[in-house]
Design an enzyme around this catalytic site. Structure first.
Site, PDB file in Angstrom:
ATOM      1  CB  VAL A 173      -0.980  -0.006   1.200  1.00  0.00           C
ATOM      2  CG1 VAL A 173      -1.701   1.324   1.337  1.00  0.00           C
ATOM      3  CG2 VAL A 173      -1.984  -1.146   1.044  1.00  0.00           C
ATOM      4  CD  GLU A 174       2.781   3.832   3.778  1.00  0.00           C
ATOM      5  OE1 GLU A 174       3.105   4.806   3.057  1.00  0.00           O
ATOM      6  OE2 GLU A 174       2.102   3.958   4.804  1.00  0.00           O
TER       7      GLU A 174
END
Length: 175
Positions: free
Chosen positions: A53-54
């Site tokens: 996600v990051e």
């Protein structure tokens, strides 16, 4: 073509299709830097989900907010973690995957230990631990001072949901 001869072909095609689909999904959800997850004591599926996600596993990712690398650490956060856990701080190495993963996993473990609830720790990873600590003090956001019943920042709310969804995918793909 004889119907009996076409059944094995259909079964073979179906098996190949589902195998390609399975391995294609696995390719979209890689597992890299597992040593950092293991060393930190954070569940690997959670670490991989945060990385996904990051940064999408991009070691050179940079955000508008100044976060860098695989786990999107701000240099000030990385420096804090290094000082707290006696790790040499080298800002120039934040784009190195292994170094960033070690610091990011250490920070995530720190937040999990501090907030005790994974969802709260993830909110802190995204919005900052000071912000989340303030939310926990407000009855509008927390009934017990530990669990967030609502997250006021839309971005953080979506972030937590995304990470938890990715974590579930990792758990299913790599049982």
């Amino acid at each position: 073509m004889d119907k009996r001869k076409s059944i094995p072909i259909v079964i073979t095609v179906a098996i190949l299709f589902f195998a390609a689909l399975f391995f294609g999904i696995r390719a979209a959800f890689p597992r890299r830097y597992g040593n950092a997850a293991q060393q930190s004591g954070v569940e690997p599926s959670l670490v991989y989900a945060v990385m996904k996600v990051e940064s999408g596993f991009d070691e050179h990712a940079k955000s508008r907010a100044g976060a860098i690398g695989l786990m999107q650490l701000k240099p000030s956060t990385a420096e804090f973690i290094c000082g707290r856990f006696n790790i040499p701080f080298e800002a120039s190495r934040l784009e190195e995957g292994e170094y960033n993963a070690i610091l990011g996993c250490t920070y995530l473990k720190y937040l999990i230990d501090k907030f005790e609830i994974t969802e709260t720790a993830l909110a802190a990873y995204n919005a900052g631990e000071g912000t989340v600590s303030k939310w926990l003090e407000e009855k509008a956001y927390s009934d017990d001072g530990k669990r967030l019943k609502s997250i006021p920042y839309k971005e953080t709310r979506q972030y937590v949901k995304k990470v938890l969804r990715c974590r579930k995918i990792y758990e299913i793909l790599y049982r």
